[in-house]
Design a protein around this motif. Structure first.
Motif, PDB file in Angstrom:
ATOM      1  N   UNK A  81       0.833  -1.199   0.000  1.00 42.47           N
ATOM      2  CA  UNK A  81       0.000   0.000   0.000  1.00 42.47           C
ATOM      3  C   UNK A  81       0.867   1.248   0.000  1.00 42.47           C
ATOM      4  N   UNK A  82       0.727   2.064  -1.030  1.00 44.59           N
ATOM      5  CA  UNK A  82       1.480   3.314  -1.142  1.00 44.59           C
ATOM      6  C   UNK A  82       0.576   4.456  -0.683  1.00 44.59           C
ATOM      7  N   UNK A  83       0.811   4.898   0.533  1.00 47.51           N
ATOM      8  CA  UNK A  83      -0.084   5.865   1.169  1.00 47.51           C
ATOM      9  C   UNK A  83      -0.171   7.183   0.398  1.00 47.51           C
ATOM     10  N   UNK A  84       0.920   7.578  -0.235  1.00 51.79           N
ATOM     11  CA  UNK A  84       0.920   8.861  -0.952  1.00 51.79           C
ATOM     12  C   UNK A  84       0.086   8.816  -2.225  1.00 51.79           C
ATOM     13  N   UNK A  85      -0.275   7.613  -2.665  1.00 55.08           N
ATOM     14  CA  UNK A  85      -1.055   7.468  -3.898  1.00 55.08           C
ATOM     15  C   UNK A  85      -2.514   7.123  -3.645  1.00 55.08           C
ATOM     16  N   UNK A  86      -2.923   7.112  -2.397  1.00 52.17           N
ATOM     17  CA  UNK A  86      -4.308   6.749  -2.057  1.00 52.17           C
ATOM     18  C   UNK A  86      -5.250   7.943  -2.207  1.00 52.17           C
ATOM     19  N   UNK A  87      -4.701   9.138  -2.461  1.00 54.89           N
ATOM     20  CA  UNK A  87      -5.531  10.350  -2.444  1.00 54.89           C
ATOM     21  C   UNK A  87      -6.721  10.303  -3.406  1.00 54.89           C
ATOM     22  N   UNK A  88      -6.653   9.651  -4.597  1.00 53.78           N
ATOM     23  CA  UNK A  88      -7.874   9.599  -5.424  1.00 53.78           C
ATOM     24  C   UNK A  88      -9.031   8.885  -4.716  1.00 53.78           C
ATOM     25  N   UNK A  89      -8.722   7.781  -4.033  1.00 52.27           N
ATOM     26  CA  UNK A  89      -9.762   7.065  -3.292  1.00 52.27           C
ATOM     27  C   UNK A  89     -10.241   7.886  -2.100  1.00 52.27           C
ATOM     28  N   UNK A  90      -9.340   8.650  -1.492  1.00 53.68           N
ATOM     29  CA  UNK A  90      -9.725   9.518  -0.374  1.00 53.68           C
ATOM     30  C   UNK A  90     -10.700  10.590  -0.844  1.00 53.68           C
ATOM     31  N   UNK A  91     -10.414  11.190  -1.990  1.00 53.76           N
ATOM     32  CA  UNK A  91     -11.320  12.202  -2.546  1.00 53.76           C
ATOM     33  C   UNK A  91     -12.665  11.576  -2.918  1.00 53.76           C
ATOM     34  N   UNK A  92     -12.615  10.371  -3.487  1.00 52.35           N
ATOM     35  CA  UNK A  92     -13.860   9.674  -3.828  1.00 52.35           C
ATOM     36  C   UNK A  92     -14.659   9.384  -2.569  1.00 52.35           C
ATOM     37  N   UNK A  93     -13.960   8.992  -1.502  1.00 58.79           N
ATOM     38  CA  UNK A  93     -14.637   8.722  -0.241  1.00 58.79           C
ATOM     39  C   UNK A  93     -15.292   9.965   0.336  1.00 58.79           C
ATOM     40  N   UNK A  94     -14.591  11.092   0.270  1.00 55.11           N
ATOM     41  CA  UNK A  94     -15.162  12.341   0.775  1.00 55.11           C
ATOM     42  C   UNK A  94     -16.408  12.731  -0.023  1.00 55.11           C
ATOM     43  N   UNK A  95     -16.314  12.615  -1.359  1.00 55.35           N
ATOM     44  CA  UNK A  95     -17.452  12.965  -2.207  1.00 55.35           C
ATOM     45  C   UNK A  95     -18.644  12.051  -1.935  1.00 55.35           C
ATOM     46  N   UNK A  96     -18.384  10.767  -1.810  1.00 48.79           N
ATOM     47  CA  UNK A  96     -19.479   9.827  -1.580  1.00 48.79           C
ATOM     48  C   UNK A  96     -19.989   9.903  -0.150  1.00 48.79           C
ATOM     49  N   UNK A  97     -19.135  10.320   0.779  1.00 47.46           N
ATOM     50  CA  UNK A  97     -19.605  10.537   2.140  1.00 47.46           C
ATOM     51  C   UNK A  97     -20.629  11.651   2.186  1.00 47.46           C
ATOM     52  N   UNK A  98     -20.330  12.754   1.476  1.00 44.59           N
ATOM     53  CA  UNK A  98     -21.272  13.873   1.409  1.00 44.59           C
ATOM     54  C   UNK A  98     -22.543  13.446   0.683  1.00 44.59           C
ATOM     55  N   UNK A  99     -22.378  12.756  -0.446  1.00 41.21           N
ATOM     56  CA  UNK A  99     -23.545  12.299  -1.201  1.00 41.21           C
ATOM     57  C   UNK A  99     -24.396  11.348  -0.364  1.00 41.21           C
ATOM     58  N   UNK A 100     -23.752  10.466   0.363  1.00 44.15           N
ATOM     59  CA  UNK A 100     -24.490   9.507   1.189  1.00 44.15           C
ATOM     60  C   UNK A 100     -25.284  10.216   2.285  1.00 44.15           C
ATOM     61  N   UNK A 101     -24.722  11.300   2.809  1.00 48.77           N
ATOM     62  CA  UNK A 101     -25.443  12.080   3.818  1.00 48.77           C
ATOM     63  C   UNK A 101     -26.767  12.584   3.244  1.00 48.77           C
TER      64      UNK A 101
END
Length: 228
Positions: A81-101
């Protein structure tokens, strides 16, 4: 980057872990007469949330030319797992977290409009929406993280008692006992997991049989060539 058939099947298997939790968190606001329709819609939404993290990473890799690490028997799962490259999934998670709300808020509002006799706890507060948002954030982030794991380590395709026990605990026992989910949907997800697992093992056995046949054919050819 090519998505192998086995990798696609493993993600469908993992979906059977994510879907029961989305269903368990949402079903408390399914009015009578709408349960079947809303169950289907939540299942589709859970599918989209589940795959978003993986395909976000897949798109990132395709656009940037990044290659997922190959299998190395000396590495553990966390080493890939390359932590510095996870940011696309992190952004997707933030967007879907807001959408899920807002999805949960809309479902909550719909429930309050339809159901006339309810408790005060049903009709006020945003705790339900926040929990659903946390689920919407966590699922794609985890899928993005597991994107780095090679196929050989990602749900290894080996016969194991864990493949029969752990899925039942993750897909059925926890959602039903802890999150008070209805038993039917999690059980259906578990059955889908077992069916996918069966076909995955059958495909793997067929592949190994073909490889063994090719190896024996090559050995026979070499043996006959030298005997001649």
């Amino acid at each position: 980057m090519k998505i192998t058939k086995d990798r696609a099947v493993t993600y469908l298997m993992c979906y059977t872990f994510a879907a029961p939790y989305g269903y368990a968190l949402a079903r408390g606001y399914f009015p009578e007469g709408y349960r079947l329709l809303l169950t289907a819609l939540v299942a589709l939404y859970a599918f989209a949330v589940h795959f978003c993290g993986f395909f976000t990473m897949h798109l990132y890799a395709k656009l940037s030319g990044y290659e997922r690490p190959g299998y190395d028997s000396d590495k553990g799962l966390a080493d890939y797992i390359e932590k510095k490259r996870v940011w696309p999934a992190l952004l997707a998670g933030l967007a879907l977290g807001v959408l899920s709300f807002f999805v949960a808020h809309g479902l909550h509002f719909f429930y309050n409009e339809i159901v006339k006799f309810r408790t005060e706890a049903d009709s006020v507060g945003v705790v339900y929406e926040v929990i659903f948002a946390v689920w919407g954030f966590t699922v794609p982030l985890l899928e993005g993280i597991f994107w780095f794991v090679p196929d050989e380590l990602f749900l290894p395709n080996e016969p194991s008692v864990l493949y029969w026990i752990m899925p039942a605990i993750v897909s059925v026992v926890i959602p039903v006992v802890i999150f008070s989910a209805n038993f039917i949907f999690p059980l259906a997800c578990l059955l889908v997991f077992y069916v996918l697992h069966y076909f995955r093992r059958a495909a793997d056995n067929k592949r190994r049989a073909e490889e063994d046949a090719e190896r024996r054919k090559a050995e026979d050819f070499e043996r006959n060539r030298h005997n001649y």
